[in-house]
Each structure stands twice: as C-alpha cells, then as structure tokens.
Design an enzyme around this catalytic site. Structure first.
Site, PDB file in Angstrom:
ATOM      1  N   CYS A  60      17.663   4.390  28.059  1.00  0.00           N
ATOM      2  CA  CYS A  60      16.432   5.038  27.587  1.00  0.00           C
ATOM      3  C   CYS A  60      16.525   5.405  26.113  1.00  0.00           C
ATOM      4  O   CYS A  60      15.531   5.330  25.389  1.00  0.00           O
ATOM      5  CB  CYS A  60      16.142   6.271  28.417  1.00  0.00           C
ATOM      6  SG  CYS A  60      17.579   7.342  28.620  1.00  0.00           S
ATOM      7  N   HIS A  67      17.294  12.486  29.114  1.00  0.00           N
ATOM      8  CA  HIS A  67      16.433  11.313  28.997  1.00  0.00           C
ATOM      9  C   HIS A  67      15.821  11.214  27.600  1.00  0.00           C
ATOM     10  O   HIS A  67      15.642  12.219  26.927  1.00  0.00           O
ATOM     11  CB  HIS A  67      15.328  11.412  30.050  1.00  0.00           C
ATOM     12  CG  HIS A  67      14.552  10.148  30.258  1.00  0.00           C
ATOM     13  ND1 HIS A  67      15.144   8.909  30.324  1.00  0.00           N
ATOM     14  CD2 HIS A  67      13.222   9.926  30.411  1.00  0.00           C
ATOM     15  CE1 HIS A  67      14.209   7.989  30.517  1.00  0.00           C
ATOM     16  NE2 HIS A  67      13.039   8.581  30.575  1.00  0.00           N
ATOM     17  N   ASN A 123       7.142   6.241  28.490  1.00  0.00           N
ATOM     18  CA  ASN A 123       8.423   6.148  29.190  1.00  0.00           C
ATOM     19  C   ASN A 123       8.859   4.683  29.266  1.00  0.00           C
ATOM     20  O   ASN A 123       8.112   3.785  28.840  1.00  0.00           O
ATOM     21  CB  ASN A 123       8.282   6.757  30.598  1.00  0.00           C
ATOM     22  CG  ASN A 123       9.625   7.189  31.179  1.00  0.00           C
ATOM     23  OD1 ASN A 123      10.685   6.878  30.635  1.00  0.00           O
ATOM     24  ND2 ASN A 123       9.575   7.893  32.289  1.00  0.00           N
TER      25      ASN A 123
END
Ligand SMILES: *[C@@H]1O[C@H](CO)[C@@H](O)[C@H](O)[C@H]1NC(C)=O
Ligand SMILES: *[C@@H]1O[C@H](CO)[C@@H](O)[C@H](O)[C@H]1NC(C)=O
Ligand SMILES: *[C@@H]1O[C@H](CO)[C@@H](O)[C@H](O)[C@H]1NC(C)=O
Ligand SMILES: *[C@@H]1O[C@H](CO)[C@@H](O)[C@H](O)[C@H]1NC(C)=O
Ligand SMILES: CC(=O)N[C@H]1CO[C@H](CO)[C@@H](O)[C@@H]1O
Length: 545
Positions: free
Chosen positions: A354, A493, A513
């Site tokens: 990520c 994240h 995302n």
C-alpha cells in the site's frame, strides 16, 4: 510381554466378573433424553457474543424447534411421515433500512432423519464426576485434531447429570479450538443449559397458521439478495449464506477449514447487519475479506509510521495563520478525479505494498496537475522491487517518507515500460527502462491541520497519508466512515486523499484505496474530516514536481 498379557487377561476376567455390564456400559456413553425442552445460552469467549436460545425436541412427534434471541428468529423442523426428509421452517424479521421488522417465513427440505440439537457426543469419554447444586455431575471429555489447520486441536468438555430413567441431561458444554503450536485459540464457546423439562407439547412444535411460508430454492444465485432474505442467527441460514458466499467469491477450502471460515463469515455478517440497522454515517457490506480474521488480512496493509525523513525535502510553505487566510479563497468541495489528475483504482493484491500505491498515486496526480491533466500510469512494482535500500521491504511493507525519498532520487517509470504489477517481490530491473518520471522532492503537510491539507490538495495535488485500518474499514461499503475504535491505534496502511466535501454538515476527505473497485465506493472511502480520524492527518505528504 507374557506377564503383561497375563495381567490383561486377569484384569479382563475380574472386570467382567465384578460388573453389572449393562449398567457399566451405560455409564460410559451419553444417553440424551428423547423428549426435552431446554433453555440455553452460548457464550463465545473470543468474540464476546452471547447467543441465548431455547430448544424443544421430541422423537415421539418427530419434530423440533429452536428459538434464538428471545424468539425473534425461530426454526421448526417437521418430519414427513414415510418420506426420507423433513421440512425446516425458519421465521425471522427481515432487515430493512427503515427498521420496520416484518416477519418472513421460509421453508427448505432437509434430507435424512431428524438431528439431535444437543452437543455431538462422538468424541467424548467419561472423565470423572463432580458435585453441583446437590447433584452428581458426570464429566465427559474429548480431544481431536482439526485437519487442514496446522496444529489445529479441538477440546470438548460436557457436564451432564443422570435422570432416574438413565437419561443424561446436559448442563454445560465447552468447546475450545486452538492451534497447539502457538496456543492461539480461535474459537472458544461455553454453552449453559437450564430449565430441563421432559414434557414437550405438540402446540410448542407447531408453526403459527398465519405465516405464509415459501420454498426458496433459488439460493446461491445472488449473494446480496440471499443475505437480505437469510438471517445470520439461524444456523441453517448461515449454511446457505456461507455456500452462496463461497460461490460468489469463487472460494475453495478443504473440508476441515469450513467450520473456521463459516464462523468468521457469520460473525462478520451479523456484525455488518447490526451496524447497518443502526443507520450510522457509513454502511458496511460482506466482501471477499469477510471470512478472514483481521490478523490474516495483514497483507491488505503494510505501511509503517515514518521515522527518518519525516519532514520531507522541502518544508510546508505556509504557517497556520496563512493557511486560515488562504482557505477562505478555496472551493468548499474538491474532487481531483474531475480534473483528470487521478488514474483508475488499482489493487495491491496479496502484497503489503500500500505504501507504494499511495505514494505513486500522489506522484501521478502531481505530474498530471503540472501537465494540465495529461496523466501516466506509473509503476508501483518498481518501488516494490527497487526501494529496499531506503527502509522499505516490498510486499512486507514500507513507509511513505522513504517511498518519496526513493522516487526523488531514482525517478519512477511507467508501468508499461517497467512491466505490469506482479503482487510479489521481484528483481529490480530499473536499468532496462527507457526513461523515468522525476520529482523535485516531497513535503509533509502541517500535521493535524485540516485547512493545511485543503490548501495542499488545491495547490499541489493528491496527498498520500498513513492511517490505521481495522476490520470495520475492511468491510466498508459507502457513506462517511467514522469509527471510534479507529482512534489512537498504530499506523498500518497507506492511502491517498484526492479531495474533500460536505454532506449533512459533516466534512469528509475523499480517499483513494488500493483494494480494487469492489471495495467501498468504487475503490474509494469517504472519511470524516473533523480532526484526525484514524490518524489520517499525522503523516500527509505530497510530491513536488
Ligand atoms: C453407574 O451409574 C450408576 C448410576 O449413577 C451408579 O449407581 C453406579 O455405581 C455406576 N457404576 C459404576 C461402575 O460406576
Ligand atoms: C437514517 O439516516 C438518514 C440520514 O441521516 C435519515 O434521513 C433517516 O431518516 C434515518 N432513518 C432512520 C430509521 O433513522
Ligand atoms: C414442563 O412443561 C410442561 C408443558 O409445557 C408444563 O406444563 C410443566 O409445568 C413444565 N414443568 C416444569 C417443572 O416446568
Ligand atoms: C534487462 O536487462 C538485462 C541486461 O541487459 C537482461 O539480461 C534482462 O533480460 C533484461 N530484462 C528484461 C525484463 O528485459
Ligand atoms: C480523534 C478525532 O479527531 N476524532 C474525530 C473524528 O471524527 C468525528 C466525527 O466527525 C469527531 O467527532 C471526532 O472528534
């Protein structure tokens, strides 16, 4: 050896001589009543969920009934005389948005003969006696392995008392599933039984006439519809919902893993259903992550809080006073997707990359903004493969500051040039690319200042941020996300803020995302913008081109 055999023979003879064998045998097997009415509650010590239920069972009538949660959900089983099946009727309130609970009834055919509703005794052996409430209590214990889960083990203990007619009535049952090699308990329930009554009346086992019960043979075609019709508190519905879920997501497990998956699935299903009925600012939905534990889903995250180049190469150019003045001139809402600065949503897959996706999206946006909307699909894989020397660890995670530092020093090629995203750590092949896109440096926006972030988004483009993600966010589907449980937790994240807006007086960030388009609002989440939800304003970075 001879001695041992002799001993065994002597023992066997003595044993057979001294016992009343019928009596002895019955002391070694559990013999449940054939007629019973019991109240019970199952306590799940792992999830904290307490599930009260009540059962009526009659072999004479060939019927049973179970009520869950004070009778809001009921199951009735009625066997069909001379037919190799019975009918299971289930009634429950349907989940509607406006909380109007209409009772619906479904019926399904169940093959074979009627099943007992008490704990399975197959693996249980006598394990002593105790005294409780002036009664003699028999203890039964069994230990079995769970195939398919390394070191998987189930320990079961059942406590019963014996009636004058020799029948055993359960009072408590404990089941503990664990992985013995690390002692991790993944399921631990205690069920307490009370109010045993051996009189069961036909009227208790008969469904009310005014319910219109229909056969629902079409389960498994549409998961969303199935989950609307079915109810997570009814065991037979959990089976149907779980089967539909596996079909929908094309998931396959070995036989022995199903129990574990089904438990997590039904827990999440129930949690999501209850959450959505509360009509809070955001909704959740069952998705591909819903049969996994939060722990197992670590691959979805993988961004750590920075500890080195925290402030970036260039300081944020505005003081808080200047920002407050500037913000007056800014639009009330901003969506950089509409400016053409944002590429389609991508998916990091089974790789904790990520950090590469959020920093790359910020760089893509900054470059597109500088070129008046001409955008390039830049290569996250080049960061996964090549940014190790900067403190990043490919699919095992990385940090936003060092990702930007790497890009500032080495540039970033297009995906077309470098090669498609692979979801794994590969050799760095940067020398083969024909050219890279460059950035001048990167800046940390003044932390915990919503106005500074708005200024950054308007002046420089998308902002990569580090956040905390929990299981609720993993099952987010729409609305403005705000979860008190998300506060004060560790960063895990990386995502990218690409705009902001206001809905019902609630300000939010539009957050991109990297979990594909099936998750959230087409791959995006709206996050409450008030101050610092999920630590979203602690480490905001943009790229300078
Ligand atoms: C078997 O159970 C009966 C009734 O509880 C008891 O009277 C008897 O002593 C038991 N027999 C043995 C060998 O434990
Ligand atoms: C649910 O929330 C929406 C928006 O806040 C509101 O319009 C609606 O009346 C609420 N419904 C219930 C049943 O509370
Ligand atoms: C057992 O159940 C029957 C039928 O419902 C009822 O009449 C009776 O009172 C119950 N007995 C006890 C001890 O509760
Ligand atoms: C990259 O270049 C090296 C050396 O020229 C070569 O061996 C390798 O096959 C190239 N890799 C790709 C993917 O083209
Ligand atoms: C820690 C923190 O800033 N929490 C805020 C998150 O958003 C909610 C809802 O908008 C606020 O009430 C909290 O203060």
């Amino acid at each position: 050896m001879v001695y041992l055999t002799a001993l065994l023979i002597w023992f066997t003879i003595t044993f057979y001589h001294s016992c009343n064998c019928e009596q002895e045998k019955s002391n070694h097997t559990i013999n449940y009543p054939t007629e019973y009415h019991l109240r019970a509650e199952e306590i799940n010590l792992v999830t904290g969920i307490v599930k009260p239920f009540e059962v009526w069972y009659s072999e004479k009538l060939d019927r049973y009934r179970s009520d869950y949660f004070g009778g809001s959900c009921k199951e009735y089983y009625v066997s069909k005389a001379k037919k190799p099946y019975g009918i299971l009727y289930t009634t429950h309130p349907i989940a509607t948005m406006d909380l109007k609970n209409e009772i619906v009834c479904n019926k399904v055919k169940l093959k074979g003969s009627m099943e007992n509703l008490l704990p399975d005794t197959e693996n249980l052996e006598p394990n002593g006696e105790t005294e409780y409430d002036g009664r003699k209590i028999q203890i039964w214990y069994g230990e079995t392995t769970v195939l398919g889960i390394v070191g998987g083990r189930v320990e079961e203990t059942l406590w019963t008392y014996r009636l004058a007619d020799g029948k055993d009535v359960p009072i408590r049952y404990e089941s503990k599933k664990s992985k013995s090699w690390n002692g991790h308990i993944f399921k631990h329930t205690i069920t307490n039984y009370y109010n045993f009554n051996s009189t069961v009346l036909l009227e208790d086992l008969t469904l009310s006439d005014d319910l219109d019960c229909t056969f629902d043979a079409k389960f498994g075609k549409n998961l969303k519809e199935d989950l609307q019709i079915l109810h997570p508190d009814i065991p037979s519905h959990v089976n149907l919902g779980y089967t539909s879920y596996l079909q929908h997501h094309k998931k396959k497990y070995i036989e022995s893993e199903h129990d574990f998956r089904k438990d997590i699935f039904s827990h999440n299903w129930r949690h999501i259903r209850e959450h959505n009925l509360k009509n809070l600012s955001y909704k959740m939905a069952i998705n591909e992550f819903s049969d996994r534990t939060d722990e197992e889903l670590k691959y979805l995250t993988g961004t750590r809080a920075p500890h080195e180049k925290v402030e970036g190469t260039h300081p944020f150019p505005y003081t808080l006073e200047q920002v407050d003045a500037l913000v007056e001139e800014l639009p009330k809402e901003l969506d950089l997707r509409l400016e053409g600065f944002i590429r389609p949503i991508k998916s990091q897959g089974h790789c904790g990359s990520c950090w590469a996706f959020s920093s790359t999206a910020a760089v893509e946006g900054a470059i597109a903004k500088s070129l008046g909307g001409k955008s390039f699909d830049l290569s996250e894989q080049s960061l996964v493969d090549c940014a190790w020397g900067y403190g990043n660890e490919g699919c095992n995670g990385g940090m936003l500051d060092t990702a930007f530092e790497y890009i500032a020093k080495n540039g970033i090629p297009t995906s077309e040039d470098y090669g498609t995203y692979e979801e794994l750590d590969d050799y760095c092949e940067l020398e083969n690319v024909s050219s890279v896109h460059e950035i001048v440096g990167f800046t940390r926006v003044t932390p915990r200042s919503p106005n500074s972030l708005k200024v950054a988004l308007n002046k420089y483009g998308p902002v990569a941020v580090a956040i905390h993600v929990n299981m609720n966010m993993k099952q987010y589907s729409s609305g403005i996300y705000y979860d008190p449980e998300c506060q004060g937790q560790d960063i895990n994240h990386g995502v990218t803020i690409i705009g902001y807006g206001v809905r019902d007086d609630q300000e939010y960030w539009i957050v991109r995302n990297s979990w594909g388009t099936d998750w959230g609002e087409g791959g995006y989440i709206l996050m409450a913008a008030d101050i610092d939800n999920c630590s979203i304003l602690d480490y905001p970075y943009y790229a300078i081109v």
